[in-house]
Design a protein around this motif. Structure first.
Motif, PDB file in Angstrom:
ATOM      1  N   ILE A 115      -2.963  -3.317  -8.598  1.00  0.00           N
ATOM      2  CA  ILE A 115      -1.571  -3.592  -8.227  1.00  0.00           C
ATOM      3  C   ILE A 115      -0.812  -2.289  -7.996  1.00  0.00           C
ATOM      4  O   ILE A 115       0.133  -2.235  -7.205  1.00  0.00           O
ATOM      5  N   GLN A 116      -1.233  -1.212  -8.654  1.00  0.00           N
ATOM      6  CA  GLN A 116      -0.557   0.071  -8.465  1.00  0.00           C
ATOM      7  C   GLN A 116      -0.697   0.559  -7.020  1.00  0.00           C
ATOM      8  O   GLN A 116       0.279   0.951  -6.402  1.00  0.00           O
ATOM      9  N   GLU A 118      -1.557  -1.318  -4.499  1.00  0.00           N
ATOM     10  CA  GLU A 118      -0.994  -2.318  -3.588  1.00  0.00           C
ATOM     11  C   GLU A 118       0.524  -2.170  -3.460  1.00  0.00           C
ATOM     12  O   GLU A 118       1.072  -2.246  -2.365  1.00  0.00           O
ATOM     13  N   SER A 119       1.184  -1.931  -4.595  1.00  0.00           N
ATOM     14  CA  SER A 119       2.634  -1.825  -4.471  1.00  0.00           C
ATOM     15  C   SER A 119       3.007  -0.531  -3.764  1.00  0.00           C
ATOM     16  O   SER A 119       3.975  -0.492  -3.012  1.00  0.00           O
ATOM     17  N   ALA A 120       2.233   0.519  -3.977  1.00  0.00           N
ATOM     18  CA  ALA A 120       2.496   1.764  -3.256  1.00  0.00           C
ATOM     19  C   ALA A 120       2.263   1.565  -1.756  1.00  0.00           C
ATOM     20  O   ALA A 120       3.054   2.010  -0.925  1.00  0.00           O
ATOM     21  N   GLU A 121       1.181   0.878  -1.419  1.00  0.00           N
ATOM     22  CA  GLU A 121       0.904   0.595  -0.004  1.00  0.00           C
ATOM     23  C   GLU A 121       2.006  -0.241   0.607  1.00  0.00           C
ATOM     24  O   GLU A 121       2.401  -0.034   1.753  1.00  0.00           O
ATOM     25  N   VAL A 134       0.434   8.409  -6.683  1.00  0.00           N
ATOM     26  CA  VAL A 134       0.443   7.251  -7.586  1.00  0.00           C
ATOM     27  C   VAL A 134      -0.832   7.137  -8.419  1.00  0.00           C
ATOM     28  O   VAL A 134      -0.774   7.072  -9.642  1.00  0.00           O
ATOM     29  N   GLN A 138      -1.985   9.304 -12.578  1.00  0.00           N
ATOM     30  CA  GLN A 138      -2.267   8.404 -13.700  1.00  0.00           C
ATOM     31  C   GLN A 138      -3.710   8.538 -14.157  1.00  0.00           C
ATOM     32  O   GLN A 138      -4.010   8.546 -15.349  1.00  0.00           O
TER      33      GLN A 138
ATOM     34  N   ARG B  60       0.616 -11.886   0.532  1.00  0.00           N
ATOM     35  CA  ARG B  60      -0.229 -10.690   0.643  1.00  0.00           C
ATOM     36  C   ARG B  60      -0.775 -10.525   2.058  1.00  0.00           C
ATOM     37  O   ARG B  60      -0.940  -9.403   2.542  1.00  0.00           O
ATOM     38  N   LEU B  65      -2.037  -6.890   2.884  1.00  0.00           N
ATOM     39  CA  LEU B  65      -2.793  -6.410   1.727  1.00  0.00           C
ATOM     40  C   LEU B  65      -4.158  -7.093   1.688  1.00  0.00           C
ATOM     41  O   LEU B  65      -5.061  -6.643   1.006  1.00  0.00           O
ATOM     42  N   ARG B  91       5.192  -1.803   7.334  1.00  0.00           N
ATOM     43  CA  ARG B  91       5.331  -2.142   5.918  1.00  0.00           C
ATOM     44  C   ARG B  91       6.671  -1.693   5.346  1.00  0.00           C
ATOM     45  O   ARG B  91       7.172  -2.274   4.396  1.00  0.00           O
ATOM     46  N   PHE B  98       6.293  -8.012  -6.724  1.00  0.00           N
ATOM     47  CA  PHE B  98       5.175  -8.800  -7.239  1.00  0.00           C
ATOM     48  C   PHE B  98       5.536  -9.467  -8.565  1.00  0.00           C
ATOM     49  O   PHE B  98       6.523  -9.126  -9.210  1.00  0.00           O
ATOM     50  N   SER B 100       3.582  -9.375 -11.409  1.00  0.00           N
ATOM     51  CA  SER B 100       3.341  -8.475 -12.537  1.00  0.00           C
ATOM     52  C   SER B 100       4.150  -7.208 -12.319  1.00  0.00           C
ATOM     53  O   SER B 100       4.409  -6.811 -11.196  1.00  0.00           O
ATOM     54  N   ASP B 102       4.959  -3.706 -11.624  1.00  0.00           N
ATOM     55  CA  ASP B 102       4.113  -2.762 -10.906  1.00  0.00           C
ATOM     56  C   ASP B 102       4.815  -1.440 -10.689  1.00  0.00           C
ATOM     57  O   ASP B 102       4.477  -0.709  -9.793  1.00  0.00           O
ATOM     58  N   PHE B 104       5.594   2.459 -11.192  1.00  0.00           N
ATOM     59  CA  PHE B 104       4.644   3.540 -11.455  1.00  0.00           C
ATOM     60  C   PHE B 104       4.952   4.115 -12.839  1.00  0.00           C
ATOM     61  O   PHE B 104       6.017   4.711 -13.041  1.00  0.00           O
ATOM     62  N   HIS B 106       4.065   6.601 -14.582  1.00  0.00           N
ATOM     63  CA  HIS B 106       4.178   8.041 -14.841  1.00  0.00           C
ATOM     64  C   HIS B 106       5.451   8.626 -14.250  1.00  0.00           C
ATOM     65  O   HIS B 106       5.676   9.832 -14.358  1.00  0.00           O
ATOM     66  N   LEU B 115      10.495   7.891  -4.451  1.00  0.00           N
ATOM     67  CA  LEU B 115       9.211   8.427  -3.973  1.00  0.00           C
ATOM     68  C   LEU B 115       8.956   8.063  -2.502  1.00  0.00           C
ATOM     69  O   LEU B 115       8.747   8.946  -1.663  1.00  0.00           O
ATOM     70  N   ARG B 164      13.564  -0.575  -5.604  1.00  0.00           N
ATOM     71  CA  ARG B 164      12.562   0.305  -4.993  1.00  0.00           C
ATOM     72  C   ARG B 164      12.174  -0.190  -3.601  1.00  0.00           C
ATOM     73  O   ARG B 164      11.881   0.600  -2.705  1.00  0.00           O
TER      74      ARG B 164
END
Ligand SMILES: Nc1ncnc2c1ncn2[C@@H]1O[C@H](COP(=O)(O)OP(=O)(O)O)[C@@H](O)[C@H]1O
Ligand SMILES: [Mg+2]
Lengths: 219, 260
Positions: A115-116, A118-121, A134, A138, B60, B65, B91, B98, B100, B102, B104, B106, B115, B164
């Protein structure tokens, strides 16, 4: 134990320690670069490269460093590639370490949930940006313990460099024992200098680990 | 949850997002079997359907995706393809949130938000940060810019995720059950943000199990089951007199009858 002898040998060992650290760190730095590149290839399952990387990893992990060094030292000149001990030591260490570093980074990359990326994409980032901003940061923090363990392992492996006549700590100790039978003093200095090199790395490793644990990445 | 009904001219607005004959299968198992769906500018379309019917998969696929096995998805008449070369450009026009969390982990909230504007849209940091702060204000989180995601509640995380996506100025927003993983007391704060977006005339495609919310926000409700669009109705009609037995049974699951 004769302390005057120790004082006399000290400069020799200090020289040797510097050489060990220099070659060791250079080899490890290259190993990290190789490891990252290989881990990314495996992560994206890039055709052809993926097969090459797997082959390299098997070869690297299943042959002793001594054999790898001999191959580079005695083997390469036979096919017309001239080598010198320093090149030999660094490249041998990088060859061995690359596969271990690859494994450390690969497990870090695999630990990041899909999902990390995917959400960045979905934010329009390119694959390269997703990896760079991203996924990799990590993965790196997850890889740190394995990475530090590898650094220590590889630093210790440098003791084999003496076999291709690099005047590292081991070489110096063996030399002095062979020439003057100063076994006790030489071994004492050998242990002390390895500790001086390795202890700080160990401590740095656990500090980093603790910091990352407190940083508590993950949802 | 009141939302003024100024959607009369909706049929005249241009089609923004168009899904035509979309087929999606996983290992030979067809999940979406020829989906047709048009979303007009400013329209709010809610997708409902039983769990596993392919709602997430549909969103998706719209965002490429997932590779698709048939049909096409068009935004502004431009085809969205998984390996198309304009994919990152398209995109940016589709914001997605989503189920869940998601974010980032860090990066701080502010860095999470800025970002993509900086790296993808090449906007100056200052400008991106200013917009991020003003958007955070709108969702009541201006004090959280410097926090890390782990310091936020689920509802706060989802609001940040919405910001975001918004900062890229998308033409359409996709929401995939964004409140499904939340504790009940946090659902409202997130739905309120989405309602606010609807009032601003945003085009949105929303998957949700919150039926009251769906009824309040939707211009159209799509009922998805067995890989097909079984209903495509205005909310009043869908919730009171759905055309199919399956939709009736589905809606029945959300009702309770008096025990005595
Ligand atoms: N990556 C995947 N691989 C195989 N099957 C999948 C995958 N993703 C979803 N599916 C299947 O596709 C169907 C639809 O899933 P999904 O779109 O998540 O449903 P919904 O969001 O409506 O609950 C389910 O049967 C699910 O098991
Ligand atoms: Mg779903």
């Amino acid at each position: 134990m004769d302390w005057t002898v120790i004082a006399e040998y000290m400069p020799l060992f200090r020289e040797a320690a510097f050489l060990t650290v220099r070659l060791g760190l250079t080899g490890i730095a290259i190993a990290i670069a190789v490891g990252i590149a290989c881990a990314v290839v495996l992560y994206y399952r890039i055709p052809v490269l993926k097969t090459l990387v797997s082959f390299y990893i098997e070869l690297s992990r299943n042959t002793p460093l001594l054999v790898q060094l001999f191959f580079i030292y005695y083997g390469l000149p036979k096919i017309g590639i001239s080598t010198n001990p320093v090149f030999c030591g660094i490249s041998g260490l990088a060859f061995l370490g690359g596969s271990y570093m690859c494994e450390a980074f690969r497990s870090g990359l695999e630990a990041i949930p899909p999902i990390q990326s995917e959400s960045a994409e979905s934010l329009g980032m390119s694959r390269l940006q997703v990896m760079r901003y991203v996924i990799f940061p990590q993965a790196l923090s997850i890889s740190v313990p394995a990475l530090m363990a590898n650094v220590i392992f590889l630093m210790k492996e440098t003791s084999i460099f003496s076999a291709v006549s690099i005047m590292d700590l081991m070489f110096t100790a063996k030399d002095l024992i062979g020439l003057y039978y100063r076994t006790t003093e030489s071994l004492f200095l050998l242990v002390v200098f390895y500790l001086i090199i390795l202890l700080p790395i160990s401590i740095l490793g656990s500090l980093l680990e603790r910091r990352l644990r407190y940083a508590g990445f993950g949802a | 949850m009141d939302i003024t009904d100024n959607k009369e001219n909706m049929t005249e607005a241009p089609v923004l997002l168009s899904v035509r004959g979309l087929v999606k299968s996983f290992d030979g198992k067809t999940v979406l079997d020829g989906i047709d769906l048009d979303v007009r500018q400013g329209e709010v379309v809610v997708i409902v359907g039983p769990s596993g019917c392919g709602k997430s998969t549909l969103l998706r696929c719209i965002n490429a995706l997932e590779p698709i096995q048939g049909g096409e998805v068009l935004l502004d008449g431009q085809k969205i393809e998984k390996d198309g070369k304009n994919l990152t450009a398209i995109r940016q026009k589709i914001g997605m949130v989503f189920q869940s969390y998601d974010l980032f982990p860090h990066l701080t909230v502010l860095d999470n938000i800025t970002l993509a504007p900086q790296k993808v849209q090449k906007r100056p940091r200052r400008e991106a940060e200013e917009e991020a702060i003003s958007l955070l204000k709108r969702v009541g989180l201006e004090g959280k810019a410097g926090s890390y995601p782990r310091e936020l509640s689920g509802g706060q995380k989802q609001r940040v995720a919405i910001v975001r996506a918004l900062i890229l100025h998308p033409e359409v927003m996709l929401f995939d059950e964004v409140t499904a993983a939340l504790d009940p007391e946090m659902v409202r704060e997130v739905l309120d943000v989405i309602l606010q977006l609807a009032r601003q005339g945003r085009t949105m495609l929303i998957v949700t199990h919150e039926m009251q919310f769906a009824r309040a926000i939707a211009d159209r409700v799509i009922f998805l089951d067995e890989g097909h669009v079984l209903e495509d109705l205005p909310p009043e009609r869908f919730f009171t007199e759905p055309g199919t037995e399956r939709a009736k049974n589905f809606l029945h699951m959300f009702e309770f009858e008096a025990v005595r």
